[in-house]
Design a protein around this motif. Structure first.
Motif, PDB file in Angstrom:
ATOM      1  N   ILE A  30       0.839  -1.199   0.000  1.00 40.54           N
ATOM      2  CA  ILE A  30       0.000   0.000   0.000  1.00 40.54           C
ATOM      3  C   ILE A  30       0.874   1.250   0.000  1.00 40.54           C
ATOM      4  O   ILE A  30       2.010   1.242   0.484  1.00 40.54           O
ATOM      5  N   ARG A  31       0.328   2.314  -0.574  1.00 44.80           N
ATOM      6  CA  ARG A  31       0.914   3.640  -0.464  1.00 44.80           C
ATOM      7  C   ARG A  31       0.312   4.285   0.771  1.00 44.80           C
ATOM      8  O   ARG A  31      -0.909   4.467   0.861  1.00 44.80           O
ATOM      9  N   VAL A  32       1.140   4.584   1.759  1.00 47.88           N
ATOM     10  CA  VAL A  32       0.653   5.059   3.047  1.00 47.88           C
ATOM     11  C   VAL A  32       0.129   6.492   2.916  1.00 47.88           C
ATOM     12  O   VAL A  32       0.848   7.391   2.465  1.00 47.88           O
ATOM     13  N   ALA A  33      -1.120   6.694   3.307  1.00 47.30           N
ATOM     14  CA  ALA A  33      -1.713   8.033   3.294  1.00 47.30           C
ATOM     15  C   ALA A  33      -1.458   8.768   4.601  1.00 47.30           C
ATOM     16  O   ALA A  33      -1.349   9.995   4.630  1.00 47.30           O
ATOM     17  N   ALA A  34      -1.396   8.009   5.685  1.00 46.99           N
ATOM     18  CA  ALA A  34      -1.120   8.591   7.000  1.00 46.99           C
ATOM     19  C   ALA A  34      -0.639   7.491   7.921  1.00 46.99           C
ATOM     20  O   ALA A  34      -1.110   6.359   7.866  1.00 46.99           O
ATOM     21  N   ALA A  35       0.316   7.832   8.762  1.00 49.61           N
ATOM     22  CA  ALA A  35       0.806   6.946   9.812  1.00 49.61           C
ATOM     23  C   ALA A  35       0.923   7.797  11.079  1.00 49.61           C
ATOM     24  O   ALA A  35       0.547   8.972  11.084  1.00 49.61           O
ATOM     25  N   CYS A  36       1.430   7.219  12.155  1.00 49.59           N
ATOM     26  CA  CYS A  36       1.524   7.996  13.382  1.00 49.59           C
ATOM     27  C   CYS A  36       2.473   7.319  14.357  1.00 49.59           C
ATOM     28  O   CYS A  36       2.915   6.192  14.147  1.00 49.59           O
ATOM     29  N   VAL A  37       2.770   8.047  15.431  1.00 53.70           N
ATOM     30  CA  VAL A  37       3.585   7.511  16.510  1.00 53.70           C
ATOM     31  C   VAL A  37       2.655   7.017  17.605  1.00 53.70           C
ATOM     32  O   VAL A  37       1.743   7.724  18.033  1.00 53.70           O
ATOM     33  N   CYS A  38       2.879   5.779  18.047  1.00 47.74           N
ATOM     34  CA  CYS A  38       2.075   5.176  19.111  1.00 47.74           C
ATOM     35  C   CYS A  38       2.783   5.357  20.451  1.00 47.74           C
ATOM     36  O   CYS A  38       4.014   5.415  20.513  1.00 47.74           O
ATOM     37  N   GLY A  39       2.009   5.412  21.518  1.00 50.15           N
ATOM     38  CA  GLY A  39       2.617   5.472  22.840  1.00 50.15           C
ATOM     39  C   GLY A  39       3.540   4.305  23.093  1.00 50.15           C
ATOM     40  O   GLY A  39       4.577   4.449  23.772  1.00 50.15           O
ATOM     41  N   SER A  40       3.211   3.137  22.543  1.00 47.76           N
ATOM     42  CA  SER A  40       4.080   1.976  22.742  1.00 47.76           C
ATOM     43  C   SER A  40       5.407   2.125  22.005  1.00 47.76           C
ATOM     44  O   SER A  40       6.407   1.491  22.368  1.00 47.76           O
ATOM     45  N   ASP A  41       5.452   2.983  20.974  1.00 43.61           N
ATOM     46  CA  ASP A  41       6.713   3.235  20.274  1.00 43.61           C
ATOM     47  C   ASP A  41       7.710   3.979  21.170  1.00 43.61           C
ATOM     48  O   ASP A  41       8.916   3.986  20.890  1.00 43.61           O
ATOM     49  N   LEU A  42       7.192   4.609  22.217  1.00 46.85           N
ATOM     50  CA  LEU A  42       8.075   5.365  23.099  1.00 46.85           C
ATOM     51  C   LEU A  42       8.907   4.460  24.009  1.00 46.85           C
ATOM     52  O   LEU A  42       9.943   4.887  24.524  1.00 46.85           O
ATOM     53  N   TRP A  43       8.460   3.216  24.207  1.00 44.73           N
ATOM     54  CA  TRP A  43       9.262   2.312  25.045  1.00 44.73           C
ATOM     55  C   TRP A  43      10.651   2.088  24.442  1.00 44.73           C
ATOM     56  O   TRP A  43      11.662   2.294  25.126  1.00 44.73           O
ATOM     57  N   PRO A  44      10.772   1.688  23.171  1.00 40.38           N
ATOM     58  CA  PRO A  44      12.124   1.577  22.615  1.00 40.38           C
ATOM     59  C   PRO A  44      12.817   2.930  22.473  1.00 40.38           C
ATOM     60  O   PRO A  44      14.039   3.034  22.649  1.00 40.38           O
ATOM     61  N   TYR A  45      12.054   3.979  22.172  1.00 42.56           N
ATOM     62  CA  TYR A  45      12.648   5.311  22.034  1.00 42.56           C
ATOM     63  C   TYR A  45      13.327   5.735  23.333  1.00 42.56           C
ATOM     64  O   TYR A  45      14.379   6.386  23.319  1.00 42.56           O
ATOM     65  N   ARG A  46      12.734   5.340  24.462  1.00 37.76           N
ATOM     66  CA  ARG A  46      13.286   5.708  25.771  1.00 37.76           C
ATOM     67  C   ARG A  46      14.334   4.708  26.269  1.00 37.76           C
ATOM     68  O   ARG A  46      14.872   4.877  27.364  1.00 37.76           O
TER      69      ARG A  46
END
Length: 341
Positions: A30-46
Motif C-alpha cells: 500500500i501507499r501510506v496516506a497517514a501513519a503515526c507515533v504510538c505510545g508503545s513506540d516510546l518504550w524503545p525510544y526511551r
C-alpha cells in the motif's frame, strides 16, 4: 522510499529504505496516506525496550492499495484500506473466536515499518479492510485511529464490560485512554471518570464524554474514585498504561464484582496473589486488542460521522520530521502525532 529507522534510544531517523515488494501470494503493498507515533513506540525510544539497530518501526497505517499478490481476493489496487497493528489470516480458530492478535500466523506490523511512504502488508485478506470509497481528507485521521488506538480503547471498554448503568474509570490519559473514554460512552456507560493531570487531555476527555475528572494518582486516586462511587469503586476500569502503578490503581479502583480491561503494554508489572484474591475483581480480559474484529464496526461509525476519534491527533508533521514527533510525545507536548508521508 523514505521511512523511520531506529538507530539508538532517542535516535530515530528518516532515511532511504528499500521499497517493499510482494514476497508471498498473500501480500499487498500500500501507499501510506497517514501513519503515526504510538505510545508503545516510546518504550524503545526511551531505551526501555530492546531493539536491533537500523530496524524500521510503525504499526498504525491507512493507505491506498498499489499491488496485491496472486492469492489476495478481498482488496484490490486503488482501494483505500485500514489495517490492524498485527497481521491475521482471519480463518484460524483464534481468529474465528475474535482474537486476531493471537492468530497462528500473526506477524507484528512494526517489523514492516508503517512509518514510511509505502508498506508491505502480509496476509492482506485477513488484515486489511477497505473503506466504502475514497474518504474525505478530514476522515483520514479518524480512520487511522481505527488501526490501533481506537480499536484498543474500544476493546478495553468491552473487556471492562462498560455499558448502561455502569461507572467506568479510565487509568491513563494518552490516546488509548482518551479513546477508551469515547468507547465507554458509545457503549452506554452512565458515568465515565477520566484520570488525568493535564489540562489539554482533560478537555479532550470531556469532549469525548467523560463526566468526571480525577487528578490524583496512586492511592489518592483510588480514594477519589471510591469517594465518587459511594465507597464502592467503579463497575468497570480501563487500564491503558502498563506500569505497576497504573495496574494497581486500576485493580484497587474496581468494586467487588467489577471488571478491569487492561491494554497497556505491560512493563515490569507484578501482582500480589493475596490482593488479587481478596479484590473480587475480574482481571482476565485484556492484552493486544483484536483490532481486526472491530474494524468493520469502527470504520462504519467513522464513515457515517457518528464518532470523531481523529481529534486525538493534536500535532501533524511531515514524515521527514518524525524525530520531532517522537520528541514531542516523549516530552508530553503532544498527545499523538500524525505523520504525513
Amino acid at each position: 522510499m523514505r521511512g523511520v529507522v531506529m538507530h539508538d534510544p532517542g535516535d530515530f531517523r528518516v532515511e532511504e529504505r528499500e521499497d517493499p515488494k510482494i514476497l508471498k501470494p498473500t501480500d499487498a503493498v500500500i501507499r501510506v496516506a497517514a501513519a503515526c507515533v504510538c505510545g508503545s513506540d516510546l518504550w524503545p525510544y526511551r531505551g526501555a525496550e530492546p531493539f536491533e539497530a537500523r530496524s524500521p518501526i510503525g504499526h498504525e497505517y491507512v493507505g491506498v492499495v498499489e499491488e496485491v499478490g496472486s492469492a489476495v481476493t478481498t482488496v484490490r489496487p486503488g482501494q483505500f484500506v485500514v489495517g490492524g497493528f498485527s497481521t491475521s489470516d482471519n480463518t484460524c480458530a483464534n481468529c474465528r473466536a475474535g482474537y486476531q492478535t493471537s492468530c497462528v500466523q500473526r506477524e507484528w506490523m512494526n517489523a514492516m515499518g508503517a512509518q514510511a511512504e509505502r508498506l508491505r502488508v502480509p496476509l492482506a485478506d485477513g488484515t486489511l479492510v477497505a473503506t466504502p470509497g475514497t474518504p474525505d481528507a478530514d476522515l483520514i485521521p479518524s480512520l487511522l485511529t481505527a488501526s490501533d488506538v481506537l480499536g484498543t480503547g474500544w476493546f478495553a471498554a468491552v473487556a471492562a464490560q462498560a455499558g448502561p448503568g455502569k461507572t467506568v474509570a479510565v487509568v491513563g490519559d494518552g490516546a488509548v485512554g482518551l479513546l477508551g473514554v469515547l468507547a465507554a460512552r458509545q457503549l452506554g456507560a452512565e458515568r465515565v471518570v477520566a484520570m488525568s493531570r493535564h489540562a489539554s487531555r482533560q478537555k479532550l476527555a470531556l469532549e469525548f464524554g467523560a463526566t468526571d475528572i480525577v487528578t490524583e494518582r496512586g492511592d489518592e486516586g483510588v480514594a477519589k474514585i471510591k469517594e465518587l462511587t459511594g465507597g464502592f469503586g467503579a463497575h468497570s476500569v480501563i487500564e491503558a498504561v502498563g506500569t505497576q502503578e497504573s495496574m494497581l490503581q486500576a485493580i484497587r479502583s474496581t468494586r467487588p464484582g467489577g471488571h478491569v480491561g487492561y491494554v497497556g503494554v505491560s512493563h515490569d508489572v507484578t501482582l500480589d496473589g493475596q490482593e488479587l484474591f481478596f479484590s473480587h475483581a475480574h482481571l482476565l480480559h485484556g492484552g493486544p486488542a483484536p483490532v481486526r474484529r472491530l474494524l468493520p464496526q469502527l470504520i462504519d461509525l467513522i464513515w457515517t460521522r457518528q464518532i470523531d476519534p481523529g481529534r486525538v491527533f493534536d500535532l501533524t508533521l511531515p514524515l521527514d520530521q518524525a524525530a520531532d514527533a517522537y520528541q514531542a510525545m516523549d516530552e508530553r507536548r503532544a498527545i499523538k502525532v500524525l505523520l504525513k508521508p
